[in-house]
Design a protein around this motif. Structure first.
Motif, PDB file in Angstrom:
ATOM      1  N   LEU A 126     -46.152 -17.311  26.778  1.00  0.00           N
ATOM      2  CA  LEU A 126     -47.315 -17.831  27.499  1.00  0.00           C
ATOM      3  C   LEU A 126     -46.899 -18.484  28.811  1.00  0.00           C
ATOM      4  O   LEU A 126     -47.568 -18.319  29.843  1.00  0.00           O
ATOM      5  N   ALA A 127     -45.787 -19.234  28.804  1.00  0.00           N
ATOM      6  CA  ALA A 127     -45.299 -19.853  30.038  1.00  0.00           C
ATOM      7  C   ALA A 127     -44.936 -18.801  31.072  1.00  0.00           C
ATOM      8  O   ALA A 127     -44.996 -19.052  32.286  1.00  0.00           O
ATOM      9  N   SER A 128     -44.583 -17.603  30.614  1.00  0.00           N
ATOM     10  CA  SER A 128     -44.253 -16.487  31.503  1.00  0.00           C
ATOM     11  C   SER A 128     -45.492 -15.732  31.958  1.00  0.00           C
ATOM     12  O   SER A 128     -45.382 -14.736  32.678  1.00  0.00           O
ATOM     13  N   GLY A 129     -46.665 -16.174  31.510  1.00  0.00           N
ATOM     14  CA  GLY A 129     -47.911 -15.532  31.888  1.00  0.00           C
ATOM     15  C   GLY A 129     -48.290 -14.357  31.019  1.00  0.00           C
ATOM     16  O   GLY A 129     -49.190 -13.582  31.370  1.00  0.00           O
TER      17      GLY A 129
ATOM     18  N   GLY B 164     -54.742 -14.863  24.287  1.00  0.00           N
ATOM     19  CA  GLY B 164     -54.253 -13.788  23.443  1.00  0.00           C
ATOM     20  C   GLY B 164     -55.290 -13.459  22.396  1.00  0.00           C
ATOM     21  O   GLY B 164     -56.481 -13.721  22.579  1.00  0.00           O
ATOM     22  N   ALA B 165     -54.831 -12.894  21.288  1.00  0.00           N
ATOM     23  CA  ALA B 165     -55.756 -12.505  20.228  1.00  0.00           C
ATOM     24  C   ALA B 165     -55.061 -12.577  18.879  1.00  0.00           C
ATOM     25  O   ALA B 165     -53.913 -12.140  18.739  1.00  0.00           O
TER      26      ALA B 165
ATOM     27  N   GLY C  83     -54.164 -18.065  33.129  1.00  0.00           N
ATOM     28  CA  GLY C  83     -54.626 -18.970  32.084  1.00  0.00           C
ATOM     29  C   GLY C  83     -53.571 -19.186  31.008  1.00  0.00           C
ATOM     30  O   GLY C  83     -53.464 -20.284  30.445  1.00  0.00           O
ATOM     31  N   CYS C  84     -52.793 -18.149  30.713  1.00  0.00           N
ATOM     32  CA  CYS C  84     -51.699 -18.287  29.736  1.00  0.00           C
ATOM     33  C   CYS C  84     -50.680 -19.308  30.225  1.00  0.00           C
ATOM     34  O   CYS C  84     -50.241 -20.186  29.468  1.00  0.00           O
ATOM     35  N   ARG C  85     -50.312 -19.204  31.479  1.00  0.00           N
ATOM     36  CA  ARG C  85     -49.341 -20.139  32.052  1.00  0.00           C
ATOM     37  C   ARG C  85     -49.886 -21.569  32.036  1.00  0.00           C
ATOM     38  O   ARG C  85     -49.180 -22.512  31.654  1.00  0.00           O
ATOM     39  N   ALA C  86     -51.125 -21.747  32.427  1.00  0.00           N
ATOM     40  CA  ALA C  86     -51.724 -23.081  32.469  1.00  0.00           C
ATOM     41  C   ALA C  86     -51.787 -23.699  31.066  1.00  0.00           C
ATOM     42  O   ALA C  86     -51.555 -24.901  30.898  1.00  0.00           O
TER      43      ALA C  86
END
Length: 344
Positions: free
Chosen positions: A276-279, A300-301, A320-323
């Protein structure tokens, strides 16, 4: 052993330590670095200081052989103010015995659902293993665990001193820009989308649930382990890279379109936060770990149908994943760990 008013001398005893590469080692190493930065003196005693034997089925994981006498000498030389036992292996049991014999308080942490692993490999009844795990941890003053779902399970199994202890992620190491040099991985010829799985290639990671999926694009597995050779033969269309560390691992996360986490038994899954930090959005089963890290957040899902989760995750917003990952701090994780040592 009495707790100091200021900086602490903290002893961590762990059967999982370098040169092993896994989530337990990464967690403890990062927490140790944070505590040291804050002024504490931290000593980690792992199998590397003892005569060892290979773990059955996992030759690269070494177990200390009859460690108690030498462990007691090392403990006395360090003179700890606080003790944490990270694992339930030979070193963990030996340190537990030393603490109980001396009347020392100590904490433990619950990283791995060994009863599930043992049952999958040996068919030993889970109830027997859970009883042993409960016996081990109940002797301490707190059992640290990573997620509310796991905490609820442990309490339901009779654990009475459960302490919440979340995880963090290195936002400087894992970030979307790490994928800018895609040619370094040689993935430019792989059909998109790329579905990535990273971690130990072992039976407990349930990789076959991912590799057997009918998905568009390409599947990539980063990591190594006892199942790698067999899975490479069974799934020749999958791209197996072996271990990737430092910049190469971060690059792999950032280059993927979806990170797939097929495990049913992990208690957290640091790789979820790293992806997630990698987007990169996550696809996983709705089980302990993903339920707490991902939940119903749009990063994600989760689905009992892993293929459906993979396809839905493609539409998640990468920014949004990174945030979302930015909310998880290793500094907060280390402070919570330290606080648990001082709890009365």
């Amino acid at each position: 052993m009495t707790a100091a008013a200021g900086p602490l001398r903290i002893l961590v005893v762990s059967d999982a330590w370098y040169p092993q590469v896994n989530g337990v080692v990464r967690t403890m190493a990062t927490v140790v670095a944070e505590l040291t930065r804050l002024g504490d003196v931290v000593e980690v005693i792992g199998p590397d200081r003892f005569t060892t034997i290979p773990t059955p089925g996992y030759a690269e994981i070494r177990l200390a052989l009859a460690p108690r006498r030498k462990l007691a000498r090392l403990v006395d030389a360090f003179r700890p103010d606080a003790v944490h036992i990270a694992t339930e292996g030979p070193l963990g049991w030996a340190m537990r015995g030393i603490c109980r014999a001396r009347g020392w308080r100590f904490t433990t942490s619950f990283h791995t659902k060994f009863p599930d692993y043992l049952h999958a490999r040996t068919r030993i009844p889970k109830a027997w293993s859970w009883a042993l795990m409960r016996h081990f941890h109940q002797a301490g003053n707190g059992t640290l665990c990573a997620t509310p779902t796991l905490a609820a399970e442990l309490k339901g199994r009779g654990f009475t001193h459960v302490v919440p202890w979340s995880r963090g992620v290195d936002l400087d190491r894992f970030h979307p820009a790490a994928g800018e040099n895609g040619a370094a991985e040689g993935w430019e010829s792989l059909p998109r989308p790329i579905f990535l799985c990273a971690g130990r290639v072992a039976v407990e990671k349930n990789l076959e649930a991912f590799l057997a999926l009918d998905l568009p694009g390409s599947k990539v597995v980063v990591g190594d382990g006892p199942q790698r050779a067999a899975l490479m033969r069974r799934f020749p269309d999958t791209h197996f890279t072996g271990w990737r560390e430092n910049g190469a691992l971060a690059r792999a996360y950032a280059l993927a379109d979806v990170f797939v986490f097929p495990s049913l038994t992990d208690t957290f899954g640091l790789v979820l936060l790293e992806a997630l930090a990698s987007g990169t959005p996550v696809a996983a089963f709705p089980v302990t770990g993903p339920l707490d890290v991902i939940g119903d957040h749009p990063v994600g899902a989760l689905d009992g149908d892993l293929r459906a989760a993979c396809l839905r995750a493609l539409s998640a917003d990468r920014a949004g994943c990174r945030a979302y990952a930015a909310q998880f701090s290793w500094a907060a994780c280390a402070r919570r760990f330290r606080d648990s040592l001082l709890y009365r």
